[in-house]
Scaffold this active site. Structure first.
Site, mmCIF file in Angstrom:
data_model
loop_
_atom_site.group_PDB
_atom_site.id
_atom_site.type_symbol
_atom_site.label_atom_id
_atom_site.label_comp_id
_atom_site.label_asym_id
_atom_site.label_seq_id
_atom_site.Cartn_x
_atom_site.Cartn_y
_atom_site.Cartn_z
ATOM 1 N N ARG A 33 -45.046 -21.337 -49.260
ATOM 2 C CA ARG A 33 -45.934 -19.885 -48.884
ATOM 3 C C ARG A 33 -45.300 -18.628 -48.317
ATOM 4 O O ARG A 33 -45.592 -18.047 -48.371
ATOM 5 C CB ARG A 33 -46.644 -20.332 -47.521
ATOM 6 C CG ARG A 33 -48.260 -21.478 -47.725
ATOM 7 C CD ARG A 33 -48.845 -22.184 -46.359
ATOM 8 N NE ARG A 33 -49.807 -22.445 -46.114
ATOM 9 C CZ ARG A 33 -50.657 -23.200 -45.179
ATOM 10 N NH1 ARG A 33 -50.278 -23.559 -44.451
ATOM 11 N NH2 ARG A 33 -51.960 -23.429 -45.396
ATOM 12 N N LYS B 64 -61.638 -38.619 -47.530
ATOM 13 C CA LYS B 64 -62.514 -39.133 -46.648
ATOM 14 C C LYS B 64 -64.072 -37.507 -47.328
ATOM 15 O O LYS B 64 -63.585 -36.250 -47.059
ATOM 16 C CB LYS B 64 -62.604 -38.521 -44.778
ATOM 17 C CG LYS B 64 -62.008 -39.344 -44.449
ATOM 18 C CD LYS B 64 -61.886 -39.270 -42.886
ATOM 19 C CE LYS B 64 -61.073 -38.384 -42.090
ATOM 20 N NZ LYS B 64 -60.694 -37.731 -40.728
ATOM 21 N N GLY C 138 -53.857 -27.722 -50.816
ATOM 22 C CA GLY C 138 -53.940 -28.801 -49.325
ATOM 23 C C GLY C 138 -52.883 -29.750 -50.252
ATOM 24 O O GLY C 138 -52.498 -28.838 -51.409
ATOM 25 N N GLY D 118 -57.858 -25.611 -44.893
ATOM 26 C CA GLY D 118 -59.241 -25.558 -44.764
ATOM 27 C C GLY D 118 -60.006 -23.975 -44.431
ATOM 28 O O GLY D 118 -60.646 -23.403 -45.223
HETATM 29 C C1 3PG Z 1 -52.874 -24.156 -42.445
HETATM 30 O O1 3PG Z 1 -51.687 -24.708 -42.401
HETATM 31 O O2 3PG Z 1 -54.056 -24.218 -42.924
HETATM 32 C C2 3PG Z 1 -52.902 -22.838 -41.998
HETATM 33 O O3 3PG Z 1 -51.518 -22.194 -41.618
HETATM 34 C C3 3PG Z 1 -53.554 -23.182 -40.429
HETATM 35 O O4 3PG Z 1 -52.801 -24.186 -39.548
HETATM 36 P P1 3PG Z 1 -53.829 -24.438 -38.697
HETATM 37 O O5 3PG Z 1 -54.514 -25.699 -39.442
HETATM 38 O O6 3PG Z 1 -52.591 -24.944 -37.487
HETATM 39 O O7 3PG Z 1 -54.537 -23.827 -38.207
#
Ligand code: 3PG
Length: 395
Positions: free
Chosen positions: A35, A196, A349, A372
């Site tokens: 990142r 899941k 992810g 997310g």
């Molecule tokens: C992530 O890692 O998906 C983003 O940086 C958001 O982090 P968070 O889920 O803690 O808001």
């Protein structure tokens, strides 16, 4: 949508919201700097044009208080190595010391504010906190694709006070997802996996209306198999999702989308290294066994099917790829995508982790830095951090 390319930044104080939420190892060092690297094009672009670059980010989930191990100095150090120039780590993100450090900046300088989540106001989208951040700068840039699904102060509050544009990473991410969702070259396939169903339900519901082919793998295949009445051994079945999963199947059928479940699976008694494994037909999972990966026949079939497509989006590993015994299905899918002469989008992810682990990230069209946020886009939902830029003041 405006980006940093559309504005004049020379000599201006530019607040850049980045997503430096990087994984840390047990010693507290950066375990993966993807990142940070992904944010370099925007930072370099701004510096080269003589902007005064004020970076900000969250790291992990401190509950509105200072946590020493989550200070962003470690990110500043890595950035400084990668950029080969100093990046000053400030000890807070608002307040008089920050204001005077910013006032002392020259064109092309870079500072990194302290972890935004040391203040509870960040997550609460507190307006006066947002205003204090905004007061530091003359222009706001959102380059934090990975955090753009969060309606937090630095994501949605600050851009209400400043001319606000997208950074180069945000632009690249949003374009990649928008292109495949709105105008994919066909045949278009989605590979959806992970542990899941409940994490992926909205993605499944949206994607089934867009693809020609839907391949399901990972632990969540158990819920699909159970919804069709097959025994799933000791695999985790989300019984409250059986109807949802049936509905996805019905939608697929109605639209002429081919939904393919793995024909065979690798099962184990425990999802641990060294556990004894067996390959069984997916419709005959023995008592006490857990799905750990798709089987070799399923991997062959998935590879073959993917080879005939022109666009693939992949979210969710096919098995517990972190454990070598259960990595093969995920590796085979990654290899199939790497060989594809078409568009391949990796939906962030753990799927991003997997393609990196197999050394195949460079073979993909786009590897998302979002978790997310990528799921939100694949679910066809707007990202608050992107929407707010559309309403922002014209630079
Ligand atoms: C992530 O890692 O998906 C983003 O940086 C958001 O982090 P968070 O889920 O803690 O808001």
């Amino acid at each position: 949508k405006k980006t940093i390319r559309d504005i004049d930044v020379t000599g201006k104080r530019v607040l850049v919201r980045a997503d430096f939420n990087v994984p840390l190892d047990e010693e507290g060092a950066i375990a993966d700097d993807t990142r940070i690297r992904a944010s370099l094009p925007t930072i370099r672009y701004l510096c080269e044009r003589g902007a005064r670059v004020i970076l900000c980010s969250h790291l992990d989930r401190p509950k509105g208080e200072i946590v020493e191990r989550l200070r962003l100095a470690l990110v500043a150090n890595r950035l400084s190595e990668l950029l080969d120039r100093p990046v000053a780590a400030l000890r807070d993100c608002i307040g008089p010391e920050v204001e005077s450090a910013v006032a002392a900046m020259s064109d092309g300088d870079i500072v990194l504010l302290e972890n935004l989540r040391f203040h509870p106001e960040e997550r609460a989208d507190n307006p006066s906190f947002a205003e204090k951040l905004a007061d530091l700068a003359e222009v706001y840039v959102n380059d934090a694709f990975g955090a753009s699904h969060r309606a937090h102060a630095s994501v949605v509050g600050v851009p209400q006070h400043l001319p606000a544009v997208a950074g180069l990473l945000l632009e690249r991410e949003v374009d990649a997802f928008t292109r495949i969702l709105q105008n994919p070259e066909r045949p278009f396939a989605a590979v959806i996996g992970g542990a899941k169903v409940s994490d992926k339900l909205e993605v499944l519901e949206n994607i089934v209306s867009r693809v020609d082919l839907l391949l399901i793998g990972g632990g969540m295949a158990a819920t699909f198999l159970a919804s069709r009445g097959y025994p799933t051994g000791a695999s985790h079945v989300e019984t409250d999702r059986l109807d949802d999963v049936r509905r996805v199947g019905e939608n697929a059928e109605r639209r002429g989308v081919r939904l393919i479940l793995p024909r065979d699976v690798v099962v184990a008694e425990r999802l641990e290294e060294g556990a004894s494994t067996r390959v069984v037909p997916a419709t005959e999972i023995p008592d006490g066994r857990i799905i750990a990966d798709i089987g070799p026949e399923a991997a062959d079939e998935f590879s073959r099917e993917l080879g005939r497509t022109r666009t693939v989006v992949w979210n969710g590993p096919m098995g517990v790829f972190e454990i070598p015994e259960f990595a093969e299905g995920t590796r085979r899918v990654a290899a199939a995508l790497a060989n594809l002469r078409g568009t391949t989008v990796i939906g962030g992810g753990s799927t991003t982790d997997a393609v990196q682990r197999f050394g195949l990230a460079d073979e993909m069209t786009h590897v998302s830095t979002g978790g997310g946020a990528a799921l939100t886009m694949l679910a066809g939902k707007p990202l608050p951090g992107v929407e707010v830029l559309e309403d922002a003041e014209e630079p």
